[in-house]
Scaffold this motif. Structure first.
Motif, PDB file in Angstrom:
ATOM      1  N   GLN A  83       0.834  -1.201   0.000  1.00  0.00           N
ATOM      2  CA  GLN A  83       0.000   0.000   0.000  1.00  0.00           C
ATOM      3  C   GLN A  83       0.870   1.254   0.000  1.00  0.00           C
ATOM      4  O   GLN A  83       0.524   2.256  -0.650  1.00  0.00           O
ATOM      5  CB  GLN A  83      -0.920  -0.014   1.221  1.00  0.00           C
ATOM      6  CG  GLN A  83      -1.933   1.118   1.250  1.00  0.00           C
ATOM      7  CD  GLN A  83      -2.898   1.011   2.407  1.00  0.00           C
ATOM      8  OE1 GLN A  83      -2.875   0.043   3.164  1.00  0.00           O
ATOM      9  NE2 GLN A  83      -3.762   2.003   2.560  1.00  0.00           N
ATOM     10  N   VAL A  84       1.980   1.200   0.695  1.00  0.00           N
ATOM     11  CA  VAL A  84       2.883   2.364   0.769  1.00  0.00           C
ATOM     12  C   VAL A  84       3.442   2.674  -0.615  1.00  0.00           C
ATOM     13  O   VAL A  84       3.477   3.846  -1.034  1.00  0.00           O
ATOM     14  CB  VAL A  84       4.026   2.100   1.771  1.00  0.00           C
ATOM     15  CG1 VAL A  84       5.091   3.192   1.653  1.00  0.00           C
ATOM     16  CG2 VAL A  84       3.484   2.038   3.187  1.00  0.00           C
ATOM     17  N   GLU A  85       3.880   1.633  -1.339  1.00  0.00           N
ATOM     18  CA  GLU A  85       4.463   1.872  -2.656  1.00  0.00           C
ATOM     19  C   GLU A  85       3.407   2.352  -3.647  1.00  0.00           C
ATOM     20  O   GLU A  85       3.658   3.280  -4.424  1.00  0.00           O
ATOM     21  CB  GLU A  85       5.141   0.606  -3.185  1.00  0.00           C
ATOM     22  CG  GLU A  85       5.851   0.838  -4.515  1.00  0.00           C
ATOM     23  CD  GLU A  85       6.729  -0.325  -4.942  1.00  0.00           C
ATOM     24  OE1 GLU A  85       7.307  -0.259  -6.043  1.00  0.00           O
ATOM     25  OE2 GLU A  85       6.861  -1.303  -4.177  1.00  0.00           O
ATOM     26  N   VAL A  86       2.223   1.746  -3.623  1.00  0.00           N
ATOM     27  CA  VAL A  86       1.160   2.162  -4.544  1.00  0.00           C
ATOM     28  C   VAL A  86       0.763   3.613  -4.278  1.00  0.00           C
ATOM     29  O   VAL A  86       0.632   4.421  -5.207  1.00  0.00           O
ATOM     30  CB  VAL A  86      -0.067   1.235  -4.432  1.00  0.00           C
ATOM     31  CG1 VAL A  86      -1.253   1.818  -5.194  1.00  0.00           C
ATOM     32  CG2 VAL A  86       0.271  -0.151  -4.969  1.00  0.00           C
ATOM     33  N   ALA A  87       0.583   3.962  -3.005  1.00  0.00           N
ATOM     34  CA  ALA A  87       0.220   5.336  -2.664  1.00  0.00           C
ATOM     35  C   ALA A  87       1.312   6.307  -3.095  1.00  0.00           C
ATOM     36  O   ALA A  87       1.033   7.402  -3.604  1.00  0.00           O
ATOM     37  CB  ALA A  87      -0.033   5.455  -1.167  1.00  0.00           C
ATOM     38  N   GLY A  88       2.565   5.892  -2.918  1.00  0.00           N
ATOM     39  CA  GLY A  88       3.678   6.739  -3.334  1.00  0.00           C
ATOM     40  C   GLY A  88       3.724   6.933  -4.837  1.00  0.00           C
ATOM     41  O   GLY A  88       4.021   8.027  -5.333  1.00  0.00           O
ATOM     42  N   LEU A  89       3.413   5.879  -5.578  1.00  0.00           N
ATOM     43  CA  LEU A  89       3.394   5.976  -7.038  1.00  0.00           C
ATOM     44  C   LEU A  89       2.271   6.897  -7.510  1.00  0.00           C
ATOM     45  O   LEU A  89       2.467   7.714  -8.415  1.00  0.00           O
ATOM     46  CB  LEU A  89       3.233   4.584  -7.650  1.00  0.00           C
ATOM     47  CG  LEU A  89       4.495   3.719  -7.662  1.00  0.00           C
ATOM     48  CD1 LEU A  89       4.145   2.269  -7.977  1.00  0.00           C
ATOM     49  CD2 LEU A  89       5.497   4.252  -8.677  1.00  0.00           C
ATOM     50  N   MET A  90       1.111   6.779  -6.901  1.00  0.00           N
ATOM     51  CA  MET A  90       0.000   7.648  -7.299  1.00  0.00           C
ATOM     52  C   MET A  90       0.327   9.105  -7.016  1.00  0.00           C
ATOM     53  O   MET A  90       0.014  10.004  -7.806  1.00  0.00           O
ATOM     54  CB  MET A  90      -1.291   7.231  -6.578  1.00  0.00           C
ATOM     55  CG  MET A  90      -1.796   5.858  -6.981  1.00  0.00           C
ATOM     56  SD  MET A  90      -2.138   5.750  -8.769  1.00  0.00           S
ATOM     57  CE  MET A  90      -1.885   4.001  -9.068  1.00  0.00           C
ATOM     58  N   SER A  91       0.975   9.351  -5.896  1.00  0.00           N
ATOM     59  CA  SER A  91       1.410  10.712  -5.576  1.00  0.00           C
ATOM     60  C   SER A  91       2.439  11.197  -6.591  1.00  0.00           C
ATOM     61  O   SER A  91       2.394  12.358  -7.032  1.00  0.00           O
ATOM     62  CB  SER A  91       2.002  10.754  -4.163  1.00  0.00           C
ATOM     63  OG  SER A  91       2.526  12.035  -3.870  1.00  0.00           O
ATOM     64  N   LEU A  92       3.342  10.309  -6.981  1.00  0.00           N
ATOM     65  CA  LEU A  92       4.356  10.662  -7.979  1.00  0.00           C
ATOM     66  C   LEU A  92       3.716  10.998  -9.315  1.00  0.00           C
ATOM     67  O   LEU A  92       4.119  11.968  -9.974  1.00  0.00           O
ATOM     68  CB  LEU A  92       5.341   9.497  -8.132  1.00  0.00           C
ATOM     69  CG  LEU A  92       6.387   9.619  -9.247  1.00  0.00           C
ATOM     70  CD1 LEU A  92       7.263  10.837  -9.034  1.00  0.00           C
ATOM     71  CD2 LEU A  92       7.229   8.351  -9.319  1.00  0.00           C
ATOM     72  N   PHE A  93       2.731  10.220  -9.729  1.00  0.00           N
ATOM     73  CA  PHE A  93       2.053  10.499 -11.001  1.00  0.00           C
ATOM     74  C   PHE A  93       1.393  11.883 -10.966  1.00  0.00           C
ATOM     75  O   PHE A  93       1.483  12.649 -11.933  1.00  0.00           O
ATOM     76  CB  PHE A  93       0.997   9.432 -11.297  1.00  0.00           C
ATOM     77  CG  PHE A  93       1.559   8.053 -11.491  1.00  0.00           C
ATOM     78  CD1 PHE A  93       2.810   7.869 -12.071  1.00  0.00           C
ATOM     79  CD2 PHE A  93       0.845   6.933 -11.093  1.00  0.00           C
ATOM     80  CE1 PHE A  93       3.332   6.595 -12.249  1.00  0.00           C
ATOM     81  CE2 PHE A  93       1.360   5.665 -11.259  1.00  0.00           C
ATOM     82  CZ  PHE A  93       2.601   5.491 -11.834  1.00  0.00           C
ATOM     83  N   ARG A  94       0.728  12.201  -9.871  1.00  0.00           N
ATOM     84  CA  ARG A  94       0.078  13.518  -9.760  1.00  0.00           C
ATOM     85  C   ARG A  94       1.128  14.632  -9.815  1.00  0.00           C
ATOM     86  O   ARG A  94       0.938  15.644 -10.503  1.00  0.00           O
ATOM     87  CB  ARG A  94      -0.729  13.609  -8.456  1.00  0.00           C
ATOM     88  CG  ARG A  94      -1.961  12.701  -8.429  1.00  0.00           C
ATOM     89  CD  ARG A  94      -2.856  13.036  -7.243  1.00  0.00           C
ATOM     90  NE  ARG A  94      -2.206  12.763  -5.962  1.00  0.00           N
ATOM     91  CZ  ARG A  94      -2.287  11.610  -5.311  1.00  0.00           C
ATOM     92  NH1 ARG A  94      -2.984  10.603  -5.814  1.00  0.00           N
ATOM     93  NH2 ARG A  94      -1.681  11.449  -4.149  1.00  0.00           N
ATOM     94  N   ARG A  95       2.223  14.425  -9.101  1.00  0.00           N
ATOM     95  CA  ARG A  95       3.280  15.440  -9.065  1.00  0.00           C
ATOM     96  C   ARG A  95       3.942  15.589 -10.429  1.00  0.00           C
ATOM     97  O   ARG A  95       4.217  16.702 -10.883  1.00  0.00           O
ATOM     98  CB  ARG A  95       4.316  15.056  -8.004  1.00  0.00           C
ATOM     99  CG  ARG A  95       5.365  16.119  -7.741  1.00  0.00           C
ATOM    100  CD  ARG A  95       6.359  15.654  -6.688  1.00  0.00           C
ATOM    101  NE  ARG A  95       5.689  15.094  -5.515  1.00  0.00           N
ATOM    102  CZ  ARG A  95       6.337  14.522  -4.505  1.00  0.00           C
ATOM    103  NH1 ARG A  95       7.659  14.400  -4.543  1.00  0.00           N
ATOM    104  NH2 ARG A  95       5.674  14.044  -3.473  1.00  0.00           N
ATOM    105  N   TYR A  96       4.191  14.467 -11.098  1.00  0.00           N
ATOM    106  CA  TYR A  96       4.846  14.506 -12.412  1.00  0.00           C
ATOM    107  C   TYR A  96       3.991  15.279 -13.417  1.00  0.00           C
ATOM    108  O   TYR A  96       4.494  16.135 -14.146  1.00  0.00           O
ATOM    109  CB  TYR A  96       5.089  13.083 -12.911  1.00  0.00           C
ATOM    110  CG  TYR A  96       5.638  13.035 -14.325  1.00  0.00           C
ATOM    111  CD1 TYR A  96       6.999  13.167 -14.561  1.00  0.00           C
ATOM    112  CD2 TYR A  96       4.786  12.872 -15.419  1.00  0.00           C
ATOM    113  CE1 TYR A  96       7.509  13.145 -15.857  1.00  0.00           C
ATOM    114  CE2 TYR A  96       5.284  12.854 -16.710  1.00  0.00           C
ATOM    115  CZ  TYR A  96       6.640  12.979 -16.923  1.00  0.00           C
ATOM    116  OH  TYR A  96       7.132  12.967 -18.205  1.00  0.00           O
ATOM    117  N   ILE A  97       2.695  14.974 -13.452  1.00  0.00           N
ATOM    118  CA  ILE A  97       1.814  15.646 -14.415  1.00  0.00           C
ATOM    119  C   ILE A  97       1.761  17.143 -14.138  1.00  0.00           C
ATOM    120  O   ILE A  97       1.869  17.968 -15.046  1.00  0.00           O
ATOM    121  CB  ILE A  97       0.405  15.023 -14.377  1.00  0.00           C
ATOM    122  CG1 ILE A  97       0.449  13.568 -14.873  1.00  0.00           C
ATOM    123  CG2 ILE A  97      -0.562  15.845 -15.231  1.00  0.00           C
ATOM    124  CD1 ILE A  97      -0.864  12.825 -14.702  1.00  0.00           C
ATOM    125  N   SER A  98       1.608  17.494 -12.861  1.00  0.00           N
ATOM    126  CA  SER A  98       1.530  18.910 -12.502  1.00  0.00           C
ATOM    127  C   SER A  98       2.815  19.641 -12.861  1.00  0.00           C
ATOM    128  O   SER A  98       2.784  20.761 -13.401  1.00  0.00           O
ATOM    129  CB  SER A  98       1.260  19.057 -10.997  1.00  0.00           C
ATOM    130  OG  SER A  98       0.030  18.473 -10.634  1.00  0.00           O
TER     131      SER A  98
END
Length: 252
Positions: A83-98
């Motif tokens: 769950q930690v890695e998945v949540a971190g990846l989703m946060s990374l995707f949001r940050r990357y796009i922004s």
């Protein structure tokens, strides 16, 4: 829907399939976690390094003649990670796009996302929609990001939509053939990949572009994704150009 997908050489290839670099390159970006762990850092550190590498690869595409770049960011199977890695990846995707939205638009990159968005959070979907909208008028490199994507899942979803059209009388069962299904795939506006690259030393395709890669050339390389460079991509593209691609035919 209009499909540009077929099993013939993509635009830019010579008639005998030789002497030209790939027009569409697809990459399975593997090895971020191992790259980080080899440095005594958490896996998410490697994912952040991998995201930075994407920028360099996208920027070098025009000089290599690559018109289409498709990258495998998150698979339907990746939900099985912690769950930690998945949540971190989703946060990374949001940050990357922004962070990258303005830069991608300024570099004339057209961005599309493929995959099933149902499990993604609302904020991420909003950013994906925004990035697609911001770049839809660009005619440079076509960057396709596979996010919550799986080849089998894509074919299943496409088949369901096709069956619905048959049931509604929009399509005759007799008209369904190998040219019909691609019109329902997530990639219906894209040509098939010419070259598929997987980094990190693994020699499997991991449910990536199963239908579309029927005639693609494959390169499985040992380099971990954060270490993959524009120079190495150029070398692989030159190697592709030297291959004899017959598409099932025999030279006479």
């Amino acid at each position: 829907m209009v499909s540009n997908t077929d099993t013939a050489p993509s635009e830019g290839a010579s008639e005998d399939g030789t002497g030209q670099g790939p027009r569409h390159v697809a990459i399975i970006m593997d090895g971020n976690g191992r790259w980080a762990q080899s440095r005594g850092r958490p896996r998410l550190f490697g994912h952040h390094a991998g995201a930075k590498r994407v920028r360099e690869i996208v920027e070098c595409c025009p000089s290599l003649g690559i018109k289409y770049l498709t990258i495998f960011a998150f698979s339907t199977e990746n939900w099985k990670r912690t769950q930690v890695e998945v949540a971190g990846l989703m946060s990374l995707f949001r940050r990357y796009i922004s962070k990258e939205m303005k830069a991608l638009a300024a570099r004339n990159v057209r961005v599309r996302f493929i995959g099933d968005r149902v499990r993604l959070d609302a904020k991420l979907i909003q950013l994906m929609d925004q990035l697609e909208e911001e770049t839809k008028g660009n005619d440079g490199t076509n960057l396709t990001i596979a996010l919550n994507y799986g080849g089998r899942d894509e074919v299943a979803r496409a088949t369901k939509r096709l069956a619905q059209d048959v049931a509604a009388g929009k399509l005759s069962p007799d008209d369904v053939d190998e040219e019909t299904l691609p019109k329902y795939l997530d990639t219906h506006v894209l040509p098939d990949p010419d070259l598929v690259i997987r980094t990190s030393g693994e020699a499997r395709i991991s449910n990536f572009l199963l239908w579309q890669s029927a005639y693609a050339e494959y390169e499985f390389i040992d380099t971990l994704w954060p270490d993959f460079t524009a120079e190495e991509l150029g070398r692989l593209c030159r190697g592709y150009g030297a291959r004899d691609r017959r598409f099932g035919a025999v030279k006479t």
